[in-house]
Write a protein that holds these residues in place. Structure first.
Motif, PDB file in Angstrom:
ATOM      1  N   UNK A 125      16.432  -2.858  21.293  1.00 35.70           N
ATOM      2  CA  UNK A 125      17.271  -1.684  21.114  1.00 35.70           C
ATOM      3  C   UNK A 125      16.760  -0.757  20.031  1.00 35.70           C
ATOM      4  N   UNK A 126      16.250  -1.314  18.945  1.00 36.26           N
ATOM      5  CA  UNK A 126      15.700  -0.486  17.874  1.00 36.26           C
ATOM      6  C   UNK A 126      14.448   0.253  18.353  1.00 36.26           C
ATOM      7  N   UNK A 127      13.601  -0.445  19.103  1.00 38.26           N
ATOM      8  CA  UNK A 127      12.416   0.234  19.648  1.00 38.26           C
ATOM      9  C   UNK A 127      12.827   1.328  20.637  1.00 38.26           C
ATOM     10  N   UNK A 128      13.890   1.090  21.405  1.00 43.33           N
ATOM     11  CA  UNK A 128      14.373   2.116  22.332  1.00 43.33           C
ATOM     12  C   UNK A 128      14.862   3.339  21.572  1.00 43.33           C
ATOM     13  N   UNK A 129      15.555   3.119  20.451  1.00 42.44           N
ATOM     14  CA  UNK A 129      16.007   4.226  19.613  1.00 42.44           C
ATOM     15  C   UNK A 129      14.818   5.022  19.093  1.00 42.44           C
ATOM     16  N   UNK A 130      13.789   4.310  18.635  1.00 43.03           N
ATOM     17  CA  UNK A 130      12.586   4.970  18.123  1.00 43.03           C
ATOM     18  C   UNK A 130      11.890   5.765  19.236  1.00 43.03           C
ATOM     19  N   UNK A 131      11.792   5.166  20.412  1.00 37.25           N
ATOM     20  CA  UNK A 131      11.134   5.841  21.526  1.00 37.25           C
ATOM     21  C   UNK A 131      11.912   7.081  21.964  1.00 37.25           C
ATOM     22  N   UNK A 132      13.225   6.978  22.014  1.00 38.36           N
ATOM     23  CA  UNK A 132      14.049   8.113  22.423  1.00 38.36           C
ATOM     24  C   UNK A 132      13.865   9.289  21.476  1.00 38.36           C
ATOM     25  N   UNK A 133      13.829   9.015  20.171  1.00 36.40           N
ATOM     26  CA  UNK A 133      13.628  10.075  19.187  1.00 36.40           C
ATOM     27  C   UNK A 133      12.273  10.756  19.401  1.00 36.40           C
ATOM     28  N   UNK A 134      11.241   9.963  19.677  1.00 40.32           N
ATOM     29  CA  UNK A 134       9.913  10.535  19.908  1.00 40.32           C
ATOM     30  C   UNK A 134       9.881  11.340  21.205  1.00 40.32           C
ATOM     31  N   UNK A 135      10.556  10.858  22.231  1.00 43.86           N
ATOM     32  CA  UNK A 135      10.613  11.592  23.502  1.00 43.86           C
ATOM     33  C   UNK A 135      11.326  12.926  23.329  1.00 43.86           C
ATOM     34  N   UNK A 136      12.343  12.948  22.492  1.00 44.55           N
ATOM     35  CA  UNK A 136      13.040  14.200  22.225  1.00 44.55           C
ATOM     36  C   UNK A 136      12.138  15.181  21.486  1.00 44.55           C
ATOM     37  N   UNK A 137      11.321  14.672  20.570  1.00 38.49           N
ATOM     38  CA  UNK A 137      10.367  15.540  19.872  1.00 38.49           C
ATOM     39  C   UNK A 137       9.327  16.086  20.841  1.00 38.49           C
ATOM     40  N   UNK A 138       8.882  15.253  21.773  1.00 39.17           N
ATOM     41  CA  UNK A 138       7.910  15.713  22.769  1.00 39.17           C
ATOM     42  C   UNK A 138       8.513  16.805  23.645  1.00 39.17           C
ATOM     43  N   UNK A 139       9.746  16.609  24.039  1.00 39.17           N
ATOM     44  CA  UNK A 139      10.400  17.602  24.878  1.00 39.17           C
ATOM     45  C   UNK A 139      10.593  18.909  24.115  1.00 39.17           C
TER      46      UNK A 139
END
Length: 259
Positions: A113-127
């Motif tokens: 779950x923590x890695x998913x949170x980290x990935x989601x934040x990075x995906x939002x930055x990419x978008x």
């Protein structure tokens, strides 16, 4: 030009994010607020330990300094760090805990779950970088691509600088998101070994692997899920995903490849 290629890449990535977000309701009961949800999960994980109570960040750090191999101290530190929104540090502490308690399935779920949170934040930055890049080149898209205006815009130093900056921001965020998804998949993989008959673990592994562009592992995980939960309401959707992934894996150019 970079951004037309970027948009072709992002079309696959962000379309799948919508599917993954919808399936997250089934996998973890998560709708909004991934970080806070797993923060509560970490707190529950810590509080299940007999004789423990909420620990401040300073206290947790001191406990770990005194004895880095104290599993409960690492868990308390992870909980305190996550409560402060320091996801990267919380991951390190919880990863240390799982090494000391390798059979704790709940801890691996929290780590995923923590890695998913980290990935989601990075995906939002990419978008966000994609949106900025599209805005920077809006004039190019409106103009005649063979005309003098397009040629002038294409050589304008400000335009070139914006292209370089947004391209770099996208690439950095995209790489960070992919790495976080790979680590998330690794945590779910541990869970599938600890609880091989839990269908949701395989579904979660498939989601993380697909978002990491590890199509073979995603196909394997989804296929196992279908065997374990053939009557699930998600079965038709997952079957379609497997079919699309096999086509994607066979394609000479991946939809999420380098621009």
């Amino acid at each position: 030009m970079f951004f037309p290629k970027l948009r072709r890449r992002a079309k696959w990535v962000f379309a799948f994010l919508a599917v993954a977000f919808a399936l997250a309701f089934v996998v973890a009961g998560v709708g909004t607020g991934l970080g806070s949800g797993f923060g509560d999960y970490l707190a529950d994980l810590f509080n299940r330990q007999p004789g423990t109570e909420e620990t401040s960040l300073a206290q947790a750090r001191e406990r770990v300094r005194e004895n880095p191999r104290d599993a409960e101290a690492q868990l308390a530190l992870a909980t305190a760090l996550q409560g402060e929104g320091r996801t990267d540090e919380a991951i390190l502490a919880l990863d240390a805990y799982t090494k000391l308690r390798p059979n704790d399935a709940e801890a691996f779920q929290a780590l995923a779950g923590l890695y998913a949170t980290k990935a989601t934040a990075a995906e939002q930055r990419a978008q966000a970088a994609q949106v900025e890049g599209s805005a920077a080149f809006f004039g190019n898209e409106l103009s005649d691509p063979s005309g003098p205006l397009a040629e002038q815009l294409g050589t304008d130093p400000i335009t070139q600088y914006l292209q370089q900056q947004t391209s770099q921001a996208y690439q950095t965020a995209f790489t960070q998101a992919q790495e976080a998804r790979r680590q998330e998949a690794a945590a779910w993989r541990e869970l599938t070994q600890l609880e091989p008959d839990d269908a949701n673990n395989w579904l979660s592994l498939g989601l993380a692997a697909q978002q990491a562009n590890d199509f073979p592992e995603a196909i394997r995980a989804y296929t196992r899920y279908l065997r374990l939960a053939p009557d699930s309401p998600q079965t038709p959707q997952i079957r379609q995903l497997v079919k699309q992934l096999k086509q994607q894996a066979a394609s000479p150019v991946s939809g999420a490849g380098a621009p």
